[in-house]
Every structure is written in structure tokens, then in C-alpha cells.
Design a protein around this motif. Structure first.
Motif, PDB file in Angstrom:
ATOM      1  N   GLU A  35       0.819  -1.218   0.000  1.00  0.00           N
ATOM      2  CA  GLU A  35       0.000   0.000   0.000  1.00  0.00           C
ATOM      3  C   GLU A  35       0.853   1.269   0.000  1.00  0.00           C
ATOM      4  N   THR A  36       2.169   1.157   0.239  1.00  0.00           N
ATOM      5  CA  THR A  36       3.021   2.360   0.173  1.00  0.00           C
ATOM      6  C   THR A  36       3.597   2.579  -1.236  1.00  0.00           C
ATOM      7  N   THR A  37       3.398   1.604  -2.135  1.00  0.00           N
ATOM      8  CA  THR A  37       3.958   1.713  -3.500  1.00  0.00           C
ATOM      9  C   THR A  37       3.463   2.972  -4.204  1.00  0.00           C
ATOM     10  N   LYS A  38       2.185   3.268  -4.044  1.00  0.00           N
ATOM     11  CA  LYS A  38       1.599   4.402  -4.783  1.00  0.00           C
ATOM     12  C   LYS A  38       2.203   5.762  -4.404  1.00  0.00           C
ATOM     13  N   SER A  39       2.935   5.800  -3.297  1.00  0.00           N
ATOM     14  CA  SER A  39       3.596   7.054  -2.906  1.00  0.00           C
ATOM     15  C   SER A  39       4.772   7.401  -3.808  1.00  0.00           C
ATOM     16  N   HIS A  40       5.309   6.372  -4.508  1.00  0.00           N
ATOM     17  CA  HIS A  40       6.504   6.661  -5.321  1.00  0.00           C
ATOM     18  C   HIS A  40       6.487   6.073  -6.732  1.00  0.00           C
ATOM     19  N   ILE A 106      14.625   4.630   0.818  1.00  0.00           N
ATOM     20  CA  ILE A 106      13.893   4.119   1.989  1.00  0.00           C
ATOM     21  C   ILE A 106      12.418   3.928   1.664  1.00  0.00           C
ATOM     22  N   TRP A 107      11.816   2.888   2.241  1.00  0.00           N
ATOM     23  CA  TRP A 107      10.369   2.733   2.169  1.00  0.00           C
ATOM     24  C   TRP A 107       9.896   1.877   3.339  1.00  0.00           C
ATOM     25  N   MET A 108       8.695   2.189   3.804  1.00  0.00           N
ATOM     26  CA  MET A 108       8.102   1.407   4.882  1.00  0.00           C
ATOM     27  C   MET A 108       7.191   0.342   4.273  1.00  0.00           C
ATOM     28  N   ASN A 113       2.763   2.110   9.365  1.00  0.00           N
ATOM     29  CA  ASN A 113       4.105   2.386   9.872  1.00  0.00           C
ATOM     30  C   ASN A 113       4.724   3.654   9.284  1.00  0.00           C
ATOM     31  N   CYS A 114       3.928   4.404   8.529  1.00  0.00           N
ATOM     32  CA  CYS A 114       4.372   5.727   8.065  1.00  0.00           C
ATOM     33  C   CYS A 114       3.850   6.773   9.049  1.00  0.00           C
ATOM     34  N   GLY A 115       4.535   7.896   9.115  1.00  0.00           N
ATOM     35  CA  GLY A 115       4.077   8.987   9.981  1.00  0.00           C
ATOM     36  C   GLY A 115       4.335   8.722  11.453  1.00  0.00           C
ATOM     37  N   PHE A 118       9.544   6.667  12.176  1.00  0.00           N
ATOM     38  CA  PHE A 118      10.509   5.570  11.973  1.00  0.00           C
ATOM     39  C   PHE A 118      11.476   5.882  10.826  1.00  0.00           C
ATOM     40  N   GLY A 119      10.920   6.439   9.727  1.00  0.00           N
ATOM     41  CA  GLY A 119      11.751   6.723   8.559  1.00  0.00           C
ATOM     42  C   GLY A 119      12.811   7.774   8.872  1.00  0.00           C
ATOM     43  N   THR A 120      12.392   8.849   9.508  1.00  0.00           N
ATOM     44  CA  THR A 120      13.329   9.922   9.860  1.00  0.00           C
ATOM     45  C   THR A 120      14.429   9.401  10.773  1.00  0.00           C
ATOM     46  N   ASP A 121      14.037   8.600  11.761  1.00  0.00           N
ATOM     47  CA  ASP A 121      15.022   8.037  12.689  1.00  0.00           C
ATOM     48  C   ASP A 121      16.018   7.151  11.928  1.00  0.00           C
ATOM     49  N   SER A 153      10.024  14.358   5.709  1.00  0.00           N
ATOM     50  CA  SER A 153      10.826  13.470   6.554  1.00  0.00           C
ATOM     51  C   SER A 153      12.318  13.736   6.344  1.00  0.00           C
ATOM     52  N   TYR A 154      12.733  13.906   5.103  1.00  0.00           N
ATOM     53  CA  TYR A 154      14.165  14.110   4.827  1.00  0.00           C
ATOM     54  C   TYR A 154      14.630  15.472   5.358  1.00  0.00           C
ATOM     55  N   GLU A 155      13.727  16.450   5.323  1.00  0.00           N
ATOM     56  CA  GLU A 155      14.077  17.753   5.931  1.00  0.00           C
ATOM     57  C   GLU A 155      14.281  17.580   7.437  1.00  0.00           C
ATOM     58  N   LYS A 156      13.407  16.805   8.048  1.00  0.00           N
ATOM     59  CA  LYS A 156      13.550  16.578   9.508  1.00  0.00           C
ATOM     60  C   LYS A 156      14.864  15.869   9.822  1.00  0.00           C
ATOM     61  N   ALA A 157      15.345  15.061   8.848  1.00  0.00           N
ATOM     62  CA  ALA A 157      16.598  14.322   9.053  1.00  0.00           C
ATOM     63  C   ALA A 157      17.821  15.156   8.648  1.00  0.00           C
TER      64      ALA A 157
HETATM   65  C1  LIG Z   1       8.886   8.569   3.165  1.00  0.00           C
HETATM   66  C2  LIG Z   1       8.965   7.760   4.452  1.00  0.00           C
HETATM   67  C3  LIG Z   1      10.191   6.856   4.431  1.00  0.00           C
HETATM   68  C4  LIG Z   1       9.122   8.757   5.627  1.00  0.00           C
HETATM   69  O1  LIG Z   1       9.180   8.049   6.817  1.00  0.00           O
HETATM   70  P1  LIG Z   1       8.101   8.301   7.987  1.00  0.00           P
HETATM   71  O2  LIG Z   1       8.474   7.437   9.114  1.00  0.00           O
HETATM   72  O3  LIG Z   1       6.734   8.180   7.444  1.00  0.00           O
HETATM   73  O4  LIG Z   1       8.419   9.835   8.301  1.00  0.00           O
HETATM   74  P2  LIG Z   1       8.078  10.651   9.637  1.00  0.00           P
HETATM   75  O5  LIG Z   1       6.912  10.055  10.329  1.00  0.00           O
HETATM   76  O6  LIG Z   1       9.317  10.806  10.436  1.00  0.00           O
HETATM   77  O7  LIG Z   1       7.745  12.078   9.039  1.00  0.00           O
HETATM   78  C5  LIG Z   1       6.744  12.290   8.089  1.00  0.00           C
HETATM   79  C6  LIG Z   1       6.407  13.765   8.090  1.00  0.00           C
HETATM   80  O8  LIG Z   1       5.646  14.051   6.923  1.00  0.00           O
HETATM   81  C7  LIG Z   1       4.490  14.767   7.297  1.00  0.00           C
HETATM   82  N1  LIG Z   1       3.486  14.536   6.278  1.00  0.00           N
HETATM   83  C8  LIG Z   1       2.699  13.448   6.106  1.00  0.00           C
HETATM   84  N2  LIG Z   1       1.921  13.616   5.013  1.00  0.00           N
HETATM   85  C9  LIG Z   1       2.253  14.816   4.485  1.00  0.00           C
HETATM   86  C10 LIG Z   1       1.799  15.571   3.360  1.00  0.00           C
HETATM   87  N3  LIG Z   1       0.877  15.085   2.542  1.00  0.00           N
HETATM   88  N4  LIG Z   1       2.366  16.786   3.127  1.00  0.00           N
HETATM   89  C11 LIG Z   1       3.324  17.280   3.936  1.00  0.00           C
HETATM   90  N5  LIG Z   1       3.795  16.617   5.036  1.00  0.00           N
HETATM   91  C12 LIG Z   1       3.246  15.399   5.295  1.00  0.00           C
HETATM   92  C13 LIG Z   1       4.153  14.251   8.667  1.00  0.00           C
HETATM   93  O9  LIG Z   1       3.277  15.132   9.346  1.00  0.00           O
HETATM   94  C14 LIG Z   1       5.558  14.190   9.273  1.00  0.00           C
HETATM   95  O10 LIG Z   1       6.030  15.472   9.624  1.00  0.00           O
HETATM   96  P3  LIG Z   1       5.921  16.055  11.144  1.00  0.00           P
HETATM   97  O11 LIG Z   1       6.670  15.095  12.013  1.00  0.00           O
HETATM   98  O12 LIG Z   1       6.545  17.399  11.040  1.00  0.00           O
HETATM   99  O13 LIG Z   1       4.467  16.091  11.488  1.00  0.00           O
HETATM  100  C15 LIG Z   1       7.682   6.900   4.670  1.00  0.00           C
HETATM  101  O14 LIG Z   1       6.573   7.744   4.837  1.00  0.00           O
HETATM  102  C16 LIG Z   1       7.411   5.942   3.509  1.00  0.00           C
HETATM  103  O15 LIG Z   1       7.977   4.868   3.454  1.00  0.00           O
HETATM  104  N6  LIG Z   1       6.520   6.333   2.595  1.00  0.00           N
HETATM  105  C17 LIG Z   1       6.069   5.460   1.515  1.00  0.00           C
HETATM  106  C18 LIG Z   1       7.177   5.081   0.559  1.00  0.00           C
HETATM  107  C19 LIG Z   1       7.948   6.292   0.078  1.00  0.00           C
HETATM  108  O16 LIG Z   1       7.374   7.296  -0.314  1.00  0.00           O
HETATM  109  N7  LIG Z   1       9.258   6.164   0.091  1.00  0.00           N
HETATM  110  C20 LIG Z   1      10.139   7.241  -0.305  1.00  0.00           C
HETATM  111  C21 LIG Z   1      10.492   7.103  -1.730  1.00  0.00           C
HETATM  112  S1  LIG Z   1      11.675   8.362  -2.148  1.00  0.00           S
END
Ligand SMILES: CC(C)(COP(=O)(O)OP(=O)(O)OC[C@H]1O[C@@H](n2cnc3c(N)ncnc32)[C@H](O)[C@@H]1OP(=O)(O)O)[C@@H](O)C(=O)NCCC(=O)NCCS
Length: 196
Positions: A35-40, A106-108, A113-115, A118-121, A153-157
Motif C-alpha cells: 500500500e506504500t507503492t503508490k507514494s513513489h 527508503i520505504w516502509m 508504519n508511516c508517519g 521511523f523513517g526519519t530516525d 521526513s528528509y528535511e527533519k533528518a
Molecule cells: C517517506 C517515508 C520513508 C518517511 O518516513 P516516515 O516514518 O513516514 O516519516 P516521519 O513520520 O518521520 O515524518 C513524516 C512527516 O511528513 C508529514 N506529512 C505526512 N503527510 C504529508 C503531506 N501530505 N504533506 C506534507 N507533510 C506530510 C508528517 O506530518 C511528518 O512530519 P511532522 O513530524 O513534522 O508532522 C515513509 O513515509 C514511507 O515509506 N513512505 C512510503 C514510501 C515512500 O514514499 N518512500 C520514499 C520514496 S523516495
């Protein structure tokens, strides 16, 4: 998981555990069949970025050494583990970039498990580990511009949007293949973090 503990890297929330060959199939599924595939990748948001088969994933994206540790200078994959459960995957690659640089991916495994931070850490831990243990001084990561959650997430990291172009980081031989980024020059957000 216990026997791998020795080589694992601990963060605030998650632990990075070196991935093994028998993790390769589920890591593929999390990337391209979950279900996370559609994000990328794939429709509706990425109709031009096609979903890879497992065979393509192994041949073109993630060669065996990411799951054996046989070429740490070229790249390595890790399971992201939270409370003894694998919740995602992170890797670095250096085979295609100039000396002292690594690219992260990275991908969850699921939306649940998103949000959760975990990813930022995971990115923070791997960045620090690569700087300390592998002498990496600059990291890049290149999500789609429209993948706002990833960019946040990458900005937070500690990553910022880079003023450079992908070609500035790549070894000459890889410019033709990777110079435009996964989503094209206009739609790829090239982000970097420097330890200089
Ligand atoms: C991208 C990914 C690795 C980030 O890891 P994560 O653990 O979800 O990240 P975090 O929870 O630390 O942070 C997510 C931040 O995005 C924010 N966010 C979520 N949806 C958002 C949106 N639509 N617009 C802006 N910010 C958003 C969250 O609020 C959070 O920020 P905050 O802590 O300031 O509130 C993870 O979400 C993921 O695997 N996503 C699906 C696959 C993917 O997209 N991989 C990356 C391919 S490059």
C-alpha cells in the motif's frame, strides 16, 4: 533477528539490522507490491514510473550484495526494526557516485508504519553511521517533488534541497543512466546533507 544484533545500529526509535538474502522478496513486496507503492511508483500519481517485477528488482535495482554485505563500498541494505518487527527498509548506494558520497533510499512496509517517525530516525542513524564508519561526507536522496511526506521526513533528518544537479554527484559513467533522477529533471527533488 537476535543473531544479527551485533552488526545492527540503534537509533532513538528503531534499530537498523543488516538485511539478508531471505529478506529480499519481502523487501521487494514492500517497495513495489504494497500500500506504500503508490507514494513513489505507478498510477495514479506516477503513471510513467512502472512497477518493477521481482526479477527486475534483483537485476536492476537491488543486486545480491545489498543483502549479503559483500560490497560495503558499493552499498548495503538494512531492515528498519521497531520492537522486534521489521517495518521497512533503508539502503545506501555508492557504486554510481563520486568518492565520499552515498545515496539513500527508503520505504516502509505499510501505511500504518508511516508517519510514526521511523523513517526519519532510520535516515538519521544511517547517515551518522556512514559518516563515522565509511567516511561518507555527503549524502543525497532524491524523492519525487510531489512526495511531500518523504520531502518533509528528509528535511527533519537534516537534508535540504540542493542547488546542485544530480550530474554533479554522479561518476561520469552513470550520468546517462541516472542524470535526470527517477522522476525527470523537473519533478525530482534532489536533497543533500553534508558533514563538511
Ligand atoms: C517517506 C517515508 C520513508 C518517511 O518516513 P516516515 O516514518 O513516514 O516519516 P516521519 O513520520 O518521520 O515524518 C513524516 C512527516 O511528513 C508529514 N506529512 C505526512 N503527510 C504529508 C503531506 N501530505 N504533506 C506534507 N507533510 C506530510 C508528517 O506530518 C511528518 O512530519 P511532522 O513530524 O513534522 O508532522 C515513509 O513515509 C514511507 O515509506 N513512505 C512510503 C514510501 C515512500 O514514499 N518512500 C520514499 C520514496 S523516495
Amino acid at each position: 533477528m537476535e543473531q544479527r544484533e551485533e552488526e545492527s545500529v540503534k537509533g532513538q526509535k528503531v534499530v537498523l539490522v543488516p538485511a539478508e538474502l531471505n529478506d529480499r522478496r519481502r523487501v521487494y513486496e514492500w517497495c513495489f507490491q504494497s500500500e506504500t507503492t503508490k507514494s513513489h511508483t505507478g498510477p495514479p500519481d506516477y503513471p510513467e514510473k512502472s512497477i518493477a517485477s521481482y526479477e527486475e528488482f534483483c537485476a536492476e535495482y537491488y543486486e545480491e550484495y545489498f543483502f549479503t554485505g559483500a560490497k560495503p563500498e558499493d552499498g548495503r541494505g538494512y531492515l528498519i526494526v521497531y520492537e522486534d518487527t521489521a517495518v521497512g527498509f533503508i539502503s545506501y548506494s555508492s557504486f554510481h557516485v563520486k568518492a565520499g558520497i552515498a545515496e539513500l533510499d527508503i520505504w516502509m512496509d505499510s501505511e500504518a508504519n508511516c508517519g510514526m517517525g521511523f523513517g526519519t530516525d532510520a535516515i538519521l542513524i544511517l547517515s551518522e553511521f556512514l559518516n563515522r564508519a565509511n567516511g561518507i561526507s555527503e549524502l543525497i536522496i532524491a524523492p519525487a517533488m510531489q512526495n511531500k511526506r518523504a520531502v518533509r521526513s528528509y528535511e527533519k533528518a537534516g537534508f535540504t534541497h540542493s542547488a546542485k544537479a544530480m550530474v554533479d554527484f554522479l561518476e561520469t559513467n552513470y550520468v546517462a543512466l541516472y542524470g535526470s533522477g527517477d522522476y525527470g529533471l523537473e519533478e525530482t527533488a534532489l536533497m543533500a546533507k553534508s558533514f563538511h
